[in-house]
Every structure is written in structure tokens, then in C-alpha cells.
Design a protein around this motif. Sequence first.
Motif, PDB file in Angstrom:
ATOM      1  N   SER A 101      26.686   9.962  20.392  1.00 42.95           N
ATOM      2  CA  SER A 101      25.784  11.033  20.826  1.00 42.95           C
ATOM      3  C   SER A 101      26.264  11.609  22.167  1.00 42.95           C
ATOM      4  CB  SER A 101      24.350  10.523  20.927  1.00 42.95           C
ATOM      5  OG  SER A 101      24.262   9.446  21.826  1.00 42.95           O
ATOM      6  N   GLU A 102      26.832  10.767  23.036  1.00 39.65           N
ATOM      7  CA  GLU A 102      27.358  11.257  24.312  1.00 39.65           C
ATOM      8  C   GLU A 102      28.584  12.146  24.089  1.00 39.65           C
ATOM      9  OE1 GLU A 102      28.748   9.593  28.702  1.00 39.65           O
ATOM     10  OE2 GLU A 102      28.636   8.198  27.022  1.00 39.65           O
ATOM     11  N   TRP A 103      29.458  11.774  23.146  1.00 39.21           N
ATOM     12  CA  TRP A 103      30.629  12.585  22.820  1.00 39.21           C
ATOM     13  C   TRP A 103      30.169  13.959  22.330  1.00 39.21           C
ATOM     14  CZ3 TRP A 103      33.061  15.532  19.267  1.00 39.21           C
ATOM     15  CH2 TRP A 103      34.444  15.678  19.352  1.00 39.21           C
ATOM     16  N   GLU A 115      21.675  24.507  20.176  1.00 39.75           N
ATOM     17  CA  GLU A 115      21.257  23.272  19.505  1.00 39.75           C
ATOM     18  C   GLU A 115      21.658  23.304  18.026  1.00 39.75           C
ATOM     19  OE1 GLU A 115      17.118  21.012  18.425  1.00 39.75           O
ATOM     20  OE2 GLU A 115      17.248  21.994  20.383  1.00 39.75           O
ATOM     21  N   ALA A 116      21.492  24.445  17.382  1.00 42.92           N
ATOM     22  CA  ALA A 116      21.851  24.565  15.966  1.00 42.92           C
ATOM     23  C   ALA A 116      23.359  24.396  15.762  1.00 42.92           C
ATOM     24  CB  ALA A 116      21.391  25.913  15.414  1.00 42.92           C
ATOM     25  N   THR A 117      24.156  25.041  16.612  1.00 43.01           N
ATOM     26  CA  THR A 117      25.614  24.920  16.499  1.00 43.01           C
ATOM     27  C   THR A 117      26.053  23.483  16.716  1.00 43.01           C
ATOM     28  OG1 THR A 117      25.941  27.207  17.194  1.00 43.01           O
ATOM     29  CG2 THR A 117      27.810  25.717  17.465  1.00 43.01           C
ATOM     30  N   GLY A 170      28.174  18.421  14.624  1.00 40.56           N
ATOM     31  CA  GLY A 170      28.004  16.975  14.442  1.00 40.56           C
ATOM     32  C   GLY A 170      27.967  16.580  12.979  1.00 40.56           C
ATOM     33  N   ALA A 171      27.248  17.340  12.180  1.00 41.84           N
ATOM     34  CA  ALA A 171      27.165  17.050  10.739  1.00 41.84           C
ATOM     35  C   ALA A 171      28.525  17.201  10.075  1.00 41.84           C
ATOM     36  CB  ALA A 171      26.138  17.968  10.082  1.00 41.84           C
ATOM     37  N   MET A 172      29.286  18.222  10.476  1.00 38.48           N
ATOM     38  CA  MET A 172      30.616  18.430   9.877  1.00 38.48           C
ATOM     39  C   MET A 172      31.536  17.262  10.200  1.00 38.48           C
ATOM     40  SD  MET A 172      31.156  22.582  10.414  1.00 38.48           S
ATOM     41  CE  MET A 172      32.619  22.268  11.302  1.00 38.48           C
TER      42      MET A 172
END
Length: 159
Positions: A32-34, A46-48, A53-55
Motif C-alpha cells: 500500500s505504501e508503494w 483516487e480512481a486512477t 493498483g488493480a492492473m
Amino acid sequence: MAEGQTCTFFGEFARRATGSADDIELSNQASSEWRATWAAIHRASEATARIFGAMTELIALPKAFASCRLDGRIVAIAYGVIHKRFLVVEAVATDPGYRQQGHAARTIAKLIDWAQKQRAVAGCLQVVSDNEPARALYRSLGFNRELYRYHHLRKDIAK
């Protein structure tokens, strides 16, 4: 309108020795820090940040997320993915207050070391064409053969 011209560079690892740095951490998942560091450096919404993260979580090939930590915080990041003995370096970024100090070079070198241990023999990465400091960094790491360039086209729409 053409914008965002990007160059793709290639480098063979057998032609160069890489260094190893104790201040670089590797993980097979982005912490999460990365992810927060990536979002902050890129000023991502936030959306981007959530989509990015999901990708990265969906990557099924061998991958490593590298973090350069200084004074307890991450100041440079990158990740790499290996496919058929070929490393693809992505998301190289350094906190603006820590640029031109070698943090990105050590971060990428650690990824190359990891990739060589996984039997990778070469790699590639992309950079915005007019980012000369980044291009010089990548050349110093052996990514010195330009494969191709591309740019995005945007159509201006009258309102």
C-alpha cells in the motif's frame, strides 16, 4: 494533435554488470505504501490509483516491485515483469525532492539483479522522448538501443 511522444529502449544484461543496493526493497506485490508513493508522485486521482493498483495485481507473470527507502520513506519506485527471459521495467518514478541523486538507478539495478537471477538476459523500458535526465539514466544502465517511438493523437472537439 500529437502528444506524449514515447521511446522504447532495449538493453542486453550480459554486456553489463549490475550493482546491488541494501536500501532497495523487493516484493512480489505492490505494498500500500508503494502504491501510495506512485499515486503521490504522479498526482493521480483516487480512481486512477485504484485502477493502476488493480492492473498490477492482475499480472500473472513473475514480477517484482522495487522501493528505494531513505530516512524511513520510499523516495523511488519501479517494477519489473519477466516474460520469456525478458524484463519489462515499468512505473519508474522518483519523488521530485530526491531526483538526480542515483535513487532510481539503484532501484532499477536491483530489478535487473533480480531478473538475472530469474535467468532474464535482456530488458526494455519506455520513457517520454523529451525527458533527457531519464534517458541518460537508462543509457547508463545499458538501455541504449532505441526500438521504436510512438505518440498519442487527440482530437480537439469544439464545445
